[in-house]
Design an enzyme around this catalytic site. Structure first.
Site, PDB file in Angstrom:
ATOM      1  N   GLY A 220     -18.501  -7.538  20.768  1.00  0.00           N
ATOM      2  CA  GLY A 220     -19.684  -7.091  21.494  1.00  0.00           C
ATOM      3  C   GLY A 220     -19.522  -7.190  22.996  1.00  0.00           C
ATOM      4  O   GLY A 220     -18.401  -7.270  23.519  1.00  0.00           O
ATOM      5  N   VAL A 222     -21.381  -8.739  26.868  1.00  0.00           N
ATOM      6  CA  VAL A 222     -22.304  -9.663  27.532  1.00  0.00           C
ATOM      7  C   VAL A 222     -22.779  -9.005  28.825  1.00  0.00           C
ATOM      8  O   VAL A 222     -21.957  -8.578  29.640  1.00  0.00           O
ATOM      9  CB  VAL A 222     -21.645 -11.021  27.835  1.00  0.00           C
ATOM     10  CG1 VAL A 222     -22.635 -11.933  28.569  1.00  0.00           C
ATOM     11  CG2 VAL A 222     -21.175 -11.690  26.543  1.00  0.00           C
ATOM     12  N   ASP A 336     -14.921 -22.672  16.605  1.00  0.00           N
ATOM     13  CA  ASP A 336     -14.217 -21.694  17.447  1.00  0.00           C
ATOM     14  C   ASP A 336     -14.231 -22.157  18.900  1.00  0.00           C
ATOM     15  O   ASP A 336     -14.496 -21.380  19.820  1.00  0.00           O
ATOM     16  CB  ASP A 336     -14.859 -20.308  17.319  1.00  0.00           C
ATOM     17  CG  ASP A 336     -13.974 -19.197  17.889  1.00  0.00           C
ATOM     18  OD1 ASP A 336     -12.751 -19.420  18.017  1.00  0.00           O
ATOM     19  OD2 ASP A 336     -14.496 -18.110  18.196  1.00  0.00           O
TER      20      ASP A 336
END
Length: 509
Positions: A220, A222, A336
């Site tokens: 995606g 930001v 992560d």
């Protein structure tokens, strides 16, 4: 039309009136009331317990959606209950056991701007007519001014805003003189706390103007956005990473993540535009960017180095620990952790971001919630037991030890950029000298599991007491045996001790 769970997104009703002196007092010990609970957010329950009860009405795709529930955190109720009703949504609040049983929220009547004007028409006489005339004249002046203001704002909106639906049906909210930062800090320190109730509305997304894209990835984008003149970060998830958006939304809305070293949450939203779905996660904006970008451009002295690593350890320790009580939280493992998922704040500290892969555990129920996300962590930061597939997937401690391995690698990245005796290394990612830029699973398995290699420790570190201590600490994060690695709390205490010894050394000098 989005089907299944996706029809009713987890959205935040956010309107922030200027707090009075009385409002600024903490409301931690408010009395709890039993409230009627109706709507999808209630599950199988028909009641809940909180500090305020509410009844809401919103319009979603032309349907009237009624909900009832409770605010478990006072500040959330305060923010939501003071929101004035709009043509698409209304909420009414009360305090008292079952007080929302007979309350039904009502949408405002169309075109009703001045409720008191109808009373004027009942009066007769010259004085009353004069007052009515004056009010009408003032309304006309205000209407013209507001139209010009709205037209000027629309001219400033870019094409991206049109695509994401920030023009049509724009709803504005009076937030007084308070800034977004002041209100968010007052209500939730610098983290989020648990999220607001699942009120079906689109207020937040429609009030945000997207200004510039500050980052892109496979999952995606930001964006830096503006909400009522304040900067916010908007993470727009791609459709392939829908599970990560849902996981972060779930965590922020069910877990008390109030901590200065965890990225502060504002809202989560979903919009459907032009036959595609945009999933938004709205958080605090940190202009310094990620630790990965920051280290490539900046060298560190001893103080700034310790401030960074200690703040990361503090955030990780807060995630890993379970806090009991009404203001408690489940234990969380990140899964992560890497320099790209850590943001640098203006004060030199860091905060941990991206909880899309997080795992939750509760001791009271001994329940392990691993979520339902097919995405895997970053290969370069994977621990040996993940690479050779020997990790105990049903044991929560296993996931915490994976985080500790990754923390050791981040610690190594930061330490390389600390200047000692005028010497500093260039920024490099872990294992830069033995694997390619985008290593495969097999590349990392051979280096970490078969050859059991670790990042190289430069000789110059051992001439500096701080770097020597950090080198020892990171080695204790890299044990092949996961159970031999340090805990996040032990790491935090060790770094605090190193930091205190540095302060003592300065005082003695």
């Amino acid at each position: 039309m989005v089907d299944g769970v996706m029809i009713l997104p987890v959205l935040m009703m956010m309107a922030f009136p200027s707090p009075s002196v009385e409002d600024e007092k903490p409301k931690v010990n408010q009395k709890l009331y039993m409230c009627v609970c109706e709507g999808l957010s209630c599950g199988n329950e028909d009641h809940c317990e909180g500090q305020q009860c509410f009844s809401s009405l919103s319009i979603n795709d032309g349907f009237h959606v009624y909900q009832k529930g409770c605010f478990q955190v006072y500040e959330q109720g305060k923010m939501t209950c003071k929101t004035p009703p709009s043509p698409g949504q209304a909420v009414e609040c009360c305090q008292g056991d079952w007080c929302n049983r007979n309350i039904t929220a009502q949408l405002p009547t169309k075109g009703k701007s001045f409720p008191g004007t109808q009373n004027f028409h009942l009066e007769v006489g010259l004085i009353i007519l004069s007052v009515v005339f004056a009010v009408c004249l003032l309304a006309c002046i205000l209407g013209v001014a507001l139209r010009k203001f709205k037209r000027r704002n629309q001219e400033r909106l870019n094409p991206r805003d049109v695509e994401y639906g920030t023009i049509e049906g724009l709803i504005t909210t009076n937030v007084g003189d308070s800034t977004l930062a002041e209100l968010l800090d007052h209500s939730c320190t610098s983290g989020s706390g648990s999220g607001l109730p699942f009120l079906v509305q689109r207020t937040v997304a429609r009030q945000i103007t997207l200004l510039e894209c500050v980052g892109k990835g496979r999952y995606g984008e930001v964006w830096r956005g503006s909400w009522q003149g304040e900067n916010v970060a908007v993470k727009i998830f791609s459709s392939r990473d829908e599970k990560s958006w849902f996981r972060e939304t779930e965590l922020y809305n069910t877990v008390m993540l109030r901590h200065e070293n965890i990225l502060g949450f504002i809202a989560s939203d979903m919009t459907s535009r032009h036959s595609s779905t945009q999933l938004w996660l709205i958080t605090h904006y940190h202009e310094m960017g990620s630790l990965y970008d920051y280290l490539q451009l900046t060298t560190l002295d001893t103080v700034s180095c310790l401030r960074i690593v200690l703040s990361i350890a503090s955030g990780l320790a807060h995630l890993h620990i379970e806090i009991f009580g009404t203001q408690g939280k489940s234990a969380i493992a990140h899964r992560d952790l890497k320099s790209k998922n850590i943001l640098v704040k203006k004060n030199g500290q860091c905060c941990i971001a991206d909880l899309g892969l997080a795992v939750m555990h509760s001791q009271s129920t001994n329940q392990l919630d691993v979520g339902n996300n097919p995405r895997v962590g970053t290969k370069r930061y994977m621990a040996p037991e993940v690479l050779d597939e020997t990790i105990q997937v049903d044991c929560f401690d296993s996931y915490k030890r994976v985080d500790i391995w990754a923390f050791g690698l981040v610690l190594w990245e930061v330490a390389r950029r600390m200047v000692s005796n005028g010497i500093v290394e260039d920024y490099k990612p872990p294992f830069y000298d033995v694997v390619p830029n985008d290593p495969s699973f097999e590349d990392m398995r051979k280096v970490v599991c078969v050859d059991q290699q670790r990042p190289n420790i430069p000789n110059r570190w051992f001439s500096d007491p701080t770097l020597t201590s950090l080198a020892k600490l990171m080695k204790e994060c890299w044990y092949q045996n996961p159970s031999a690695r340090l805990t996040a709390l032990r790491i935090k205490k060790t770094l605090t001790k190193i930091d205190n010894s540095l302060d003592k050394l300065k005082t003695d000098c």
